[in-house]
Design a protein around this motif. Structure first.
Motif, mmCIF file in Angstrom:
data_model
loop_
_atom_site.group_PDB
_atom_site.id
_atom_site.type_symbol
_atom_site.label_atom_id
_atom_site.label_comp_id
_atom_site.label_asym_id
_atom_site.label_seq_id
_atom_site.Cartn_x
_atom_site.Cartn_y
_atom_site.Cartn_z
ATOM 1 N N GLU A 126 -1.184 -4.176 35.473
ATOM 2 C CA GLU A 126 -2.124 -4.231 34.322
ATOM 3 C C GLU A 126 -1.509 -3.025 33.406
ATOM 4 N N ILE A 127 -1.532 -3.731 32.013
ATOM 5 C CA ILE A 127 -1.363 -2.750 31.013
ATOM 6 C C ILE A 127 -2.589 -2.298 30.236
ATOM 7 N N PRO A 128 -2.881 -1.048 29.970
ATOM 8 C CA PRO A 128 -4.335 -0.809 29.312
ATOM 9 C C PRO A 128 -4.365 -1.535 28.070
ATOM 10 N N ILE A 129 -5.638 -2.186 27.752
ATOM 11 C CA ILE A 129 -5.498 -3.147 26.752
ATOM 12 C C ILE A 129 -5.557 -2.515 25.364
ATOM 13 N N GLU A 130 -6.155 -1.360 25.197
ATOM 14 C CA GLU A 130 -5.875 -0.386 24.009
ATOM 15 C C GLU A 130 -4.320 -0.387 23.797
ATOM 16 N N TRP A 131 -3.590 -0.021 24.717
ATOM 17 C CA TRP A 131 -2.110 0.100 24.305
ATOM 18 C C TRP A 131 -1.613 -1.258 24.262
ATOM 19 N N ALA A 132 -1.894 -2.039 24.896
ATOM 20 C CA ALA A 132 -1.515 -3.567 24.604
ATOM 21 C C ALA A 132 -1.887 -4.013 23.154
ATOM 22 N N ASP A 133 -2.995 -3.907 22.917
ATOM 23 C CA ASP A 133 -3.392 -4.131 21.318
ATOM 24 C C ASP A 133 -2.687 -3.672 20.489
ATOM 25 N N LYS A 134 -2.387 -2.274 20.779
ATOM 26 C CA LYS A 134 -1.467 -1.440 19.722
ATOM 27 C C LYS A 134 0.031 -1.844 19.608
ATOM 28 N N ASN A 135 0.494 -2.138 20.818
ATOM 29 C CA ASN A 135 2.012 -2.227 21.036
ATOM 30 C C ASN A 135 2.679 -3.651 21.394
ATOM 31 N N GLY A 137 0.937 -6.852 21.069
ATOM 32 C CA GLY A 137 0.103 -8.021 20.590
ATOM 33 C C GLY A 137 -0.839 -8.579 21.296
ATOM 34 N N GLY A 138 -1.540 -7.498 22.234
ATOM 35 C CA GLY A 138 -2.512 -7.841 23.214
ATOM 36 C C GLY A 138 -1.941 -8.804 24.591
ATOM 37 N N ARG A 139 -0.648 -8.520 24.647
ATOM 38 C CA ARG A 139 -0.178 -8.927 26.247
ATOM 39 C C ARG A 139 -0.329 -7.807 26.949
ATOM 40 N N SER A 140 -1.256 -8.079 27.894
ATOM 41 C CA SER A 140 -1.911 -6.899 28.790
ATOM 42 C C SER A 140 -1.470 -7.064 30.405
ATOM 43 N N LEU A 141 -0.630 -7.971 30.777
ATOM 44 C CA LEU A 141 -0.092 -8.114 32.093
ATOM 45 C C LEU A 141 1.635 -7.654 31.637
ATOM 46 N N GLY A 142 1.965 -6.732 32.779
ATOM 47 C CA GLY A 142 3.230 -6.555 32.903
ATOM 48 C C GLY A 142 4.035 -7.269 33.952
ATOM 49 N N THR A 300 5.094 6.389 26.129
ATOM 50 C CA THR A 300 5.572 6.268 24.652
ATOM 51 C C THR A 300 6.824 5.766 24.208
ATOM 52 N N ASP A 301 7.707 6.085 25.330
ATOM 53 C CA ASP A 301 9.029 5.207 25.172
ATOM 54 C C ASP A 301 9.231 3.813 25.227
ATOM 55 N N LEU A 302 8.269 3.171 26.129
ATOM 56 C CA LEU A 302 7.955 2.009 25.981
ATOM 57 C C LEU A 302 7.538 1.250 24.795
ATOM 58 N N ALA A 303 6.435 1.971 23.963
ATOM 59 C CA ALA A 303 6.110 1.660 23.020
ATOM 60 C C ALA A 303 7.017 1.530 22.042
ATOM 61 N N ARG A 304 7.979 2.590 22.063
ATOM 62 C CA ARG A 304 8.950 2.487 21.043
ATOM 63 C C ARG A 304 9.974 1.317 21.291
ATOM 64 N N VAL A 305 10.224 1.022 22.587
ATOM 65 C CA VAL A 305 10.903 -0.267 22.940
ATOM 66 C C VAL A 305 10.210 -1.620 22.003
ATOM 67 N N ALA A 306 8.965 -1.794 22.583
ATOM 68 C CA ALA A 306 8.212 -2.890 22.037
ATOM 69 C C ALA A 306 8.295 -2.870 20.222
ATOM 70 N N GLN A 307 8.369 -1.601 19.682
ATOM 71 C CA GLN A 307 8.103 -1.699 18.278
ATOM 72 C C GLN A 307 9.738 -1.794 17.745
ATOM 73 N N GLY A 308 10.616 -2.057 18.572
ATOM 74 C CA GLY A 308 12.157 -1.980 18.089
ATOM 75 C C GLY A 308 12.527 -0.656 17.595
#
Length: 382
Positions: A126-135, A137-142, A300-308
């Motif tokens: 489970e991905i925290p929803i706040e993190w998923a909404d930010k990084n 697009g709301g996809r909150s399952l990993g 934070t590193d995974l967020a950078r991947v999601a953001q390109g």
């Protein structure tokens, strides 16, 4: 806690395996004596929730579960399913079912975008929803998978996905769900080079579980658990009867791909490229040594991947924890030809899950009590 039972077996031998049950969680006891440990009781007995689904995916199945309650869908148990050698044409890998196991209402199946089926169906989180909404697009399952030999990528993979519409209705069966890549290393089928991979990567690595852990002070990490190959050499073949220091390759594959490497990824000398006499172990990827490990990534590193902003192969663990000293390590020496022994023992740990509310991490140790697993519990510190 929801659990999955004995795997399906191919060729009609056990067509209704991988049934799901719910157990209670007794108070943990810290002891090296198996007789001191409490035994979980069933809340719901085993049910064949996947009956009629994932047909013909019974050749060494790979199955993962994730309980997730969201206002859009209500409580569901999300299911990933694959097998050792994926079929061609590919079969969809994901579904969901209700927590009432007698009325599962199993729904699906779906693909994770156009991703390789070797990369998506081994573990879930489970991905925290706040993190998923930010990084994402709301996809909150990993979801992700590691397949030995690097067919999934040379390290653990992780994708964020969401199998429901804005209304909460499930996506139609056969949908290729839109995913967000969070972690994906170079695939060995695309390159013989050991590059763009997990630091210290070796082909016999095993990553069997994943969890997103958080503390009450706001710290977080993405944790993968598995049995890491840490040997001086690793190879495709067998255990050498003379001991773990000696490779024993499968001669039939010499010349088809690099069947033996040193820890630095360089090919073994020609003298190692021969099949030994008298081997009795199962064929597969072996190493001179394995260790049960946790590896932790910074979200934070995974967020950078999601953001390109980072390539999917660039994140590396910021910490590695060896947990062998906490394990029982197959005290009855079951299945030595399949599991290996001593330093060459494979399949030490299985799936993991986290109770964020109580800060508890649960890890399944395989073959700890004869053929039965033992659940270990770690406290997530603040």
């Amino acid at each position: 806690m929801f659990i999955s039972g004995h795997d399906r077996l191919a060729y009609g031998e056990l067509p209704d395996g991988n049934q799901v049950a719910e157990i209670d969680i007794p108070k943990p006891v810290k002891s090296k004596n198996l007789g001191d440990l409490p035994v979980a009781k069933f809340r719901q007995g085993f049910q064949d929730v996947a009956k009629g689904f994932f047909k013909d995916l019974d050749e060494i199945p790979r199955v993962a579960l994730q309980y997730y309650d969201t206002p859009a869908t209500g409580p569901k148990i999300h299911l990933a399913w694959g097998q050792h050698m994926q079929p061609d044409p590919p079969a969809a890998s994901h579904a969901w079912f209700n927590p009432d196991l007698k009325k599962p209402g199993t729904t699906g199946t779906w693909f994770i975008g156009a991703q390789s089926l070797y990369s998506v169906n081994g573990y879930m989180l489970e991905i925290p929803i706040e993190w998923a909404d930010k990084n994402t697009g709301g996809r909150s399952l990993g979801t992700g998978r590691y397949k030995d030999g690097g067919w999934s990528g040379m390290g653990p993979a992780l994708f964020a996905y969401r199998p429901w519409e804005d209304t909460g209705a499930p996506a139609p069966p056969g949908t290729r769900l839109s995913e967000k890549v969070l972690l994906l290393y170079q695939n060995s089928q695309n390159s013989d080079k050991i590059e763009h991979c997990l630091k210290g990567y070796q082909h016999p690595d095993e990553w069997e579980g994943a969890a997103w852990i958080e503390t009450k002070t706001g710290k977080s990490a993405v944790l993968f658990a598995g049995t890491k190959s840490t040997g001086a050499k690793y190879w495709y073949g067998y255990i050498h009867p003379q001991g773990p220091a000696y490779p024993c390759v499968d001669q039939a594959f010499v010349g088809q791909f690099p069947v033996c490497r040193s820890a630095d990824g360089k090919p073994c000398p020609v003298a190692d490229l021969r099949e030994c006499a008298g081997h009795q172990s199962y064929r597969g990827w072996w190493s001179t040594r394995f260790d049960a490990q946790f590896i932790l990534y910074d979200p934070t590193d995974l967020a950078r991947v999601a953001q390109g902003r980072l390539a999917s192969w660039e994140p590396q663990p910021y910490a590695v924890l060896d947990i062998d000293e906490s394990l029982f390590l197959n005290p009855d020496n079951l299945e030595p030809e399949m599991l290996g022994t001593a330093d060459q023992r494979r399949y030490r740990i299985g799936e993991i899950t986290v109770d964020r509310g109580n800060g508890l991490l649960y890890i399944l140790e395989l073959f700890a009590d004869q053929a039965r697993p033992v659940v270990h519990v770690w406290k997530v510190r603040q």
